[in-house]
Scaffold this active site. Sequence first.
Site, short mmCIF file in Angstrom:
data_model
loop_
_atom_site.label_atom_id
_atom_site.label_comp_id
_atom_site.label_asym_id
_atom_site.label_seq_id
_atom_site.Cartn_x
_atom_site.Cartn_y
_atom_site.Cartn_z
N GLU A 124 17.28 -58.43 -3.63
CA GLU A 124 17.16 -58.87 -4.91
C GLU A 124 16.33 -60.09 -5.10
OE1 GLU A 124 19.45 -58.21 -7.06
OE2 GLU A 124 20.02 -56.14 -6.15
N HIS A 171 25.46 -62.51 12.75
CA HIS A 171 25.50 -62.29 13.93
C HIS A 171 24.73 -62.38 14.77
CE1 HIS A 171 25.77 -59.62 17.51
NE2 HIS A 171 27.20 -60.50 18.04
N LYS A 181 27.00 -68.49 22.42
CA LYS A 181 25.85 -68.07 21.60
C LYS A 181 25.60 -69.76 20.50
CE LYS A 181 27.57 -63.56 20.17
NZ LYS A 181 28.71 -62.75 19.54
#
Length: 457
Positions: A228, A381, A422
């Site tokens: 895009e 993620h 994380k």
Amino acid sequence: ASAAARLRLLRAGGQAAQVAARLVWRQAPFLSLRARATRRREAERLPVVFCARLTSCQREGRARRERGAQGRAERARILAAAAMASAGAAGGDASAPPAAATAAVLVPSKDLSGEVHVAGYDFNAHGGCVDHEALLGSFLRTGFQATNLGRAIEEIERMASWRLSDEPVTDDTKEEWRDPAVRASTRARIFLGYTSNLISSGVRESLRYLVQHRFVDVVVTSAGGIEEDLIKALAKTYLGEFSLKGAELRREGLNRIGNLLVPNDNYCKFEDFIVPVLNAMHDEQERDGVAWTPSRMIHRFGKEINDESSVCYWAYKNNIPMFCPALTDGSIGDMLYFHSYKRPGLICDIVADVRLMNDLAINASPRKTGMIILGGGLPKHHINNANLMRNGADFAVIVSTAQEFDGSDSGARPDEAVSWGKIRADAKPVKVYADATIVFPLMVAQTFANMPKPQPA
């Protein structure tokens, strides 16, 4: 029972006997003489039985009324005792509320005098002029998601302003990191992630600004976030309505992204752009042994588009890696699909990219790492998982409307990422539950747009 009551019962019994006698004589033609005599004797006994039964019912009713009166008296006694106890506890004032209720409702308050109090922007404070800096600054004390936006702005300021010189030199610090000038110029490594719809929207310009001026070091997006961006360098996307009918748009050759419209012609222009690029890349693979990865392909697309409105162009220009593990999930995948029939053999190695991505997180040390994630899904993620390799990011800002209640990673709060390693346990991550098209330009305006632009390494 009284004489009057007995008289009423006898009258009732007599009436019942007369009814029974009439029934006997009506049936008389059909009965024997012995049967008639038996029925007559039963009819004569009926008043006595009837009266006995009525007397028994009376006794039961009187007993029930007495038991009810005793129960009401007992309840009244208990309520009176409770009222006296409450009056005694309240200093003898029978009109005071019960002490237990007062204690439950009016629990003593903790002293909050040292905490931040709620206060919004005062439009009277600037002589009729709006101070937009103060307006945005007031969000921190406004409450709800405005406060989360204010905290996110503070977190971005921390990650963008951090320098290695903020940390002490330790005995195990390598020689190359001991130079004060090097430490003062070493910034945190910032990972930027966003979903494709934000590139389709006007947030593309805010994202391009960050990449253009090197405020971020690594970019992760979905396939749409690449194509895009390239398509908008070739043709325009238009505003529409969320309510437009899909069947009508299909007949008109228009594709809807929320309340945005992308003509089919835009994808035809994209095909005209990318097919020669894929052929050239295939040539280089066969001729020069070039091993293509998604990030290396995106780098090449940015070079070929050669348009300063493009995020991919500035990533190429500033040598900022852009990762897209799902590069085939969109129009680029369609073009690769058709290319594989026309000319089989073009290879894209995703394993090399995951190694490069994880190494960028691991080898950031002694730098700290920060994450700015708009939306969820793959970009979120992929960045989180890379930072897992170094026991978590030090800074984190997430902007999303997704909720955690379905167990999705997209909706997960930052604390869930802490449990996976994380995000570091001592970090102060912020999630803003909001539409990124509204809040992200404001975040950029309050942070990066006011900072000195980093110089090339």
